[in-house]
Design an enzyme around this catalytic site. Sequence first.
Site, short mmCIF file in Angstrom:
data_model
loop_
_atom_site.label_atom_id
_atom_site.label_comp_id
_atom_site.label_asym_id
_atom_site.label_seq_id
_atom_site.Cartn_x
_atom_site.Cartn_y
_atom_site.Cartn_z
N ASN A 13 0.93 -1.19 0.06
CA ASN A 13 0.20 0.00 -0.08
C ASN A 13 0.92 1.18 -0.10
O ASN A 13 1.32 1.62 0.91
CB ASN A 13 -0.95 -0.02 1.20
CG ASN A 13 -1.72 1.19 1.32
OD1 ASN A 13 -1.91 1.86 0.53
ND2 ASN A 13 -2.53 1.33 2.40
N TRP A 14 1.00 1.78 -1.14
CA TRP A 14 2.06 3.04 -1.38
C TRP A 14 1.46 4.17 -0.52
O TRP A 14 2.06 5.14 -0.45
CB TRP A 14 2.22 3.30 -2.96
CG TRP A 14 3.17 2.12 -3.49
CD1 TRP A 14 3.75 1.20 -2.65
CD2 TRP A 14 3.47 2.11 -4.87
NE1 TRP A 14 4.54 0.36 -3.85
CE2 TRP A 14 4.23 0.71 -4.95
CE3 TRP A 14 3.27 3.16 -5.86
CZ2 TRP A 14 5.09 0.52 -5.92
CZ3 TRP A 14 4.05 2.57 -6.96
CH2 TRP A 14 4.82 1.25 -7.30
N LYS A 15 0.21 4.31 -0.57
CA LYS A 15 -0.78 5.46 0.11
C LYS A 15 -0.41 6.61 -0.75
O LYS A 15 -0.40 6.22 -1.84
CB LYS A 15 -0.21 5.80 1.55
CG LYS A 15 -0.37 4.51 2.41
CD LYS A 15 -0.40 4.57 3.91
CE LYS A 15 -0.39 3.34 4.69
NZ LYS A 15 -0.42 3.40 6.10
N SER A 210 2.87 -2.01 10.22
CA SER A 210 4.42 -1.72 10.65
C SER A 210 4.95 -2.97 10.43
O SER A 210 5.89 -3.45 10.93
CB SER A 210 4.41 -1.35 12.18
OG SER A 210 4.15 -0.07 12.27
N GLY A 231 2.64 -1.02 4.36
CA GLY A 231 2.89 0.49 4.08
C GLY A 231 4.23 0.73 3.78
O GLY A 231 4.78 0.89 2.77
P1 PGA Z 1 2.36 0.56 7.64
O1 PGA Z 1 0.94 0.66 7.01
O2 PGA Z 1 2.87 -0.65 7.12
O3 PGA Z 1 3.22 1.87 7.47
O4 PGA Z 1 1.98 0.45 9.24
C1 PGA Z 1 0.15 -0.28 6.75
C2 PGA Z 1 -1.19 -0.11 6.21
O5 PGA Z 1 -1.43 1.14 6.68
O6 PGA Z 1 -1.73 -0.85 5.18
#
Ligand code: PGA
Length: 252
Positions: A13-15, A210, A231
């Site tokens: 998930n690159w957001k 995370s 993420g």
């Molecule tokens: P993160 O994000 O790995 O940075 O905690 C995961 C997500 O929100 O899908």
Amino acid sequence: MPYSRSTPLLVANWKMNLDGQRGEVLARAVAEAASRHVDTAEVILAPPFPYIERVAAALLGSPVGLAAQDLHWENSGPFTGAVSAAMLADAGASHVLVGHSERRRIFGDDDNDVARKLTAARDGGLTPILCVGENLEQRDAGEALEVVAQQLDRALSPMGDSAAEDCVVAYEPVWAIGTGRVAGVDEAAEVHAAIHRQLGSEVRVLYGGSVTPDSATGLLAEPEIDGVLVGSASLTAPSFVAIIAATAAAVP
Ligand code: PGA
């Protein structure tokens, strides 16, 4: 993509990160790694909307799939800023995240919106990746299982009995997203087991929050955890490729 619970599904998930150029370079590196680990990992990238086609082109001929990060529940019409399932499929996506906690918390997506998006995704030919998870207050109050069960029920019940079969579920405890605090394998496994009891053991349940190359091996070795939604650690080739490589050790 063929369904197999024994093959972990890794979703990046690159957001709202990277630009087109960096996304393309990263996609090529991921495609190369995924081709080498095709027996132990299914990989999907979720870039921002404007880069879906560019990333699709970079992934051509590779086993890596594409997801969008959100969608609107209508097919078309006066919905400024929104995109439909049909548009995402047309751009090359096969999956779409629905109900990510950032959508719920920052953009106000409620259970009703999530349910409508889920139905629209499925009816539009996309596989929804339904995100659920409790916040810290709920976890500390011992309500995690109840909160997750309720989110699943509210999202899936409008779609009918077998709705879950068409979905992937991602369990993402809100307190573990972007905080560096990953849920313990046992903590996650307890929730995953409850989700499998509720929806059936065939439904893939990913863990998110995370995830790093270090934590991925332990998480993926847990039979209740069918993959990971990543993420921060999906934003550079070395860390995400290391997570892909970790499946080789985790898959029996
Ligand atoms: P993160 O994000 O790995 O940075 O905690 C995961 C997500 O929100 O899908």
